[in-house]
Enzyme design. Structure first.
Site, mmCIF file in Angstrom:
data_model
loop_
_atom_site.group_PDB
_atom_site.id
_atom_site.type_symbol
_atom_site.label_atom_id
_atom_site.label_comp_id
_atom_site.label_asym_id
_atom_site.label_seq_id
_atom_site.Cartn_x
_atom_site.Cartn_y
_atom_site.Cartn_z
ATOM 1 N N GLU A 193 1.153 -0.068 -7.376
ATOM 2 C CA GLU A 193 0.582 -0.968 -6.245
ATOM 3 C C GLU A 193 1.578 -0.777 -5.200
ATOM 4 O O GLU A 193 2.883 -0.910 -5.318
ATOM 5 C CB GLU A 193 0.542 -2.479 -6.514
ATOM 6 C CG GLU A 193 -0.795 -2.818 -7.242
ATOM 7 C CD GLU A 193 -0.736 -4.364 -7.517
ATOM 8 O OE1 GLU A 193 -0.209 -5.044 -6.337
ATOM 9 O OE2 GLU A 193 -0.761 -4.946 -8.455
ATOM 10 N N GLU A 211 -9.867 -8.749 1.247
ATOM 11 C CA GLU A 211 -10.456 -9.788 0.276
ATOM 12 C C GLU A 211 -10.448 -11.093 0.678
ATOM 13 O O GLU A 211 -9.386 -11.635 0.653
ATOM 14 C CB GLU A 211 -9.799 -9.603 -1.116
ATOM 15 C CG GLU A 211 -9.694 -8.106 -1.713
ATOM 16 C CD GLU A 211 -8.828 -8.070 -2.800
ATOM 17 O OE1 GLU A 211 -9.365 -8.307 -4.015
ATOM 18 O OE2 GLU A 211 -7.980 -7.598 -2.917
ATOM 19 N N LYS A 220 -8.887 -14.576 -1.359
ATOM 20 C CA LYS A 220 -7.534 -14.609 -1.697
ATOM 21 C C LYS A 220 -6.870 -15.807 -1.103
ATOM 22 O O LYS A 220 -7.075 -16.083 -0.097
ATOM 23 C CB LYS A 220 -6.780 -13.305 -1.418
ATOM 24 C CG LYS A 220 -7.288 -12.037 -2.267
ATOM 25 C CD LYS A 220 -6.445 -10.901 -2.398
ATOM 26 C CE LYS A 220 -5.099 -11.162 -3.092
ATOM 27 N NZ LYS A 220 -4.083 -10.038 -3.045
ATOM 28 N N GLU A 260 -2.272 -12.308 3.035
ATOM 29 C CA GLU A 260 -2.956 -12.020 1.540
ATOM 30 C C GLU A 260 -4.231 -11.539 1.599
ATOM 31 O O GLU A 260 -4.820 -10.911 0.861
ATOM 32 C CB GLU A 260 -2.897 -13.432 0.526
ATOM 33 C CG GLU A 260 -1.404 -13.534 0.197
ATOM 34 C CD GLU A 260 -0.957 -12.522 -0.412
ATOM 35 O OE1 GLU A 260 -1.502 -12.169 -1.682
ATOM 36 O OE2 GLU A 260 0.262 -11.803 -0.347
#
Length: 460
Positions: free
Chosen positions: A271, A325, A328, A334
């Site tokens: 990641e 997303e 989150k 984030e």
């Protein structure tokens, strides 16, 4: 010698010389065009397109050749079947103690791996995610045993080409600067990481780490973090110079492994990324900075140059993340790690799109929403069983379902979620476009993004 070379060249016919030139030119053209990168496909969102459409987009529109997911979602794993794209799946952290039991491990493989193997090219199983960082101690104590047992379960099922590993945050390091003096944290080094690295060596599996320059952000080092021209960092002990933070962090991991005697184990950057938006207290989160980091990362990966302590080693790398997303928790940052929006428009360009797009990291504006049009599609969390019920109901009410039957325009991809999306939308449109006609027992939702693809055209 000069004359001899000229005489030697003169013996070649023009056609043979031209042939050599063409072969060389084609080789250079092919080599320079080869691009690839891995990406993390997170799904903490309620507005993402169905997995089948996501996979089709990755395969047809991008150079992404490997994907990592954070669970064993059967819809996603199934969608990658017969695509040639490599897939890493993840064992939830809570399953770790159970997987130390070989019977449980074999059942887990039978349920989550065998139904999809080898049609889906699962290459890694990640046991947990950043377990040492987050704990609790019970998971840490059982982590290596679970990895070993899961490997045994795979072998007993005749599966020998799926590697078992586990990703770590860089919280495993006591320090990273200078990289030549880096080492793992005391306790974890001998107690957990040494036996894990021994297992990885035995099974020829990689050591996964999550190197994020973003989390160590220092405004004074922003160019060093973002692969931009900078004064660099000099390690006076190794006498190596660093042009970016990513290389420095990887070399810190390498030296920590070397201190334990495991420099031969491959490293995977599981990641890494940079968010494109943030709160007012997160001014480093901009599309330009995210484009610079991820664009630099793609170029770095495809160059195959390695790092100062690992020259010419191409470190397998996965950008976080495929999509923004929206579910989150935490700050806006984030929810803003994605390369793409849920409608597949790029948040910015980093050179991974097929079709001749610029390889320069240039921000791309959002596509305008389709005014006044809505489509009904399945929610990301809807089960295959629920979606099959939707198909059975709609098709029993006299609606034309021939497009999802064999040789129909919407038959491929041949899976429940894709077929359900088409018939659910057809039902919603045919019933006057009332919002409640897209409820389907809370398995459908409305989107302003046209889900049509290829020859499959959704009505609106």
């Amino acid at each position: 010698m000069y004359n001899n070379k000229n005489m030697e060249m003169s013996k070649r016919t023009p056609s043979s010389a031209m042939a050599i030139f063409l072969v060389f030119a084609l080789f250079i053209q092919h080599f320079s065009a080869v691009q690839s990168i891995g990406v993390n496909y997170g799904t903490v969102a309620d507005n993402l397109p169905p997995p089948a459409q996501v996979v089709q987009f990755i395969k047809d529109k991008t150079f992404i050749d490997r994907v990592k997911i954070f669970d064993v979602n059967p819809d996603i794993i199934r969608a990658f079947a017969n695509t040639g794209i490599l897939l890493t799946v993840t064992v939830p952290n809570g399953e770790i103690p159970n997987l130390t039991n070989i019977r449980y491990a074999r059942r887990w493989v039978n349920e989550h791996i065998k139904p999809f193997y080898p049609q889906t090219k699962i290459n890694y199983i990640a046991v947990g995610n950043e377990v040492l960082h987050w704990g609790p101690q019970n998971l840490i104590d059982n982590l290596v045993a679970a990895m070993r047992t899961l490997h045994q379960a795979l072998v007993k099922n005749g599966i020998t080409d799926i590697k078992v590993t586990s990703p770590h945050s860089l919280g495993i390091l006591e320090s990273a600067k200078p990289p030549s003096l880096a080492k793992f944290r005391p306790g974890w080094d001998v107690g957990v990481l040494a036996p894990m690295l021994q297992f990885l060596r035995e099974t020829k599996s990689p050591f996964m780490v999550n190197p994020y320059p973003y989390f160590g952000f220092d405004p004074k080092e922003i160019d060093f973090d973002l692969f931009r021209p900078n004064r660099g960092y000099y390690d006076r002990f190794s006498k190596r110079s660093y042009a970016n933070q990513f290389d420095l962090l990887l070399d810190a991991v390498f030296m920590s492994m070397k201190r334990l005697g495991y420099a031969d184990v491959d490293i995977v950057a599981a990641e890494t990324g940079w968010p494109s938006q943030g709160e007012t207290f997160e001014p480093q989160c901009t599309p330009a900075n995210a484009a610079a980091y991820n664009g630099g990362l793609v170029k770095k990966y495809n160059s195959g140059t390695g790092t100062p302590l690992m020259p010419h080693r191409k470190i397998e790398t996965y950008i976080f993340a495929l999509f923004n997303e929206n579910q989150k928790p935490g700050s806006l940052a984030e929810r803003s790690w994605g390369l793409f929006r849920p409608d597949f428009t790029p948040v910015y360009d980093v050179g991974i799109m097929r079709g001749g797009q610029s390889s320069q990291p240039v921000p791309v504006p959002a596509a305008p929403a389709l005014q006044g049009k809505k489509w009904c599609v399945p929610k990301a969390g809807a089960t295959d069983a629920a979606l099959q019920s939707n198909i059975d109901y709609v098709c029993s009410q006299g609606l034309d379902c021939s497009p999802i039957q064999a040789e129909g325009a919407c038959f491929n991809p041949n899976n429940v979620r894709s077929h359900a999306g088409f018939v659910m939308n057809s039902w919603y449109q045919s019933k006057g476009k009332a919002d409640y006609n897209c409820d389907f027992s809370q398995t459908g939702f409305l989107t302003s993004t046209n889900p049509s693809y290829g020859t499959c055209q959704y009505t609106s």
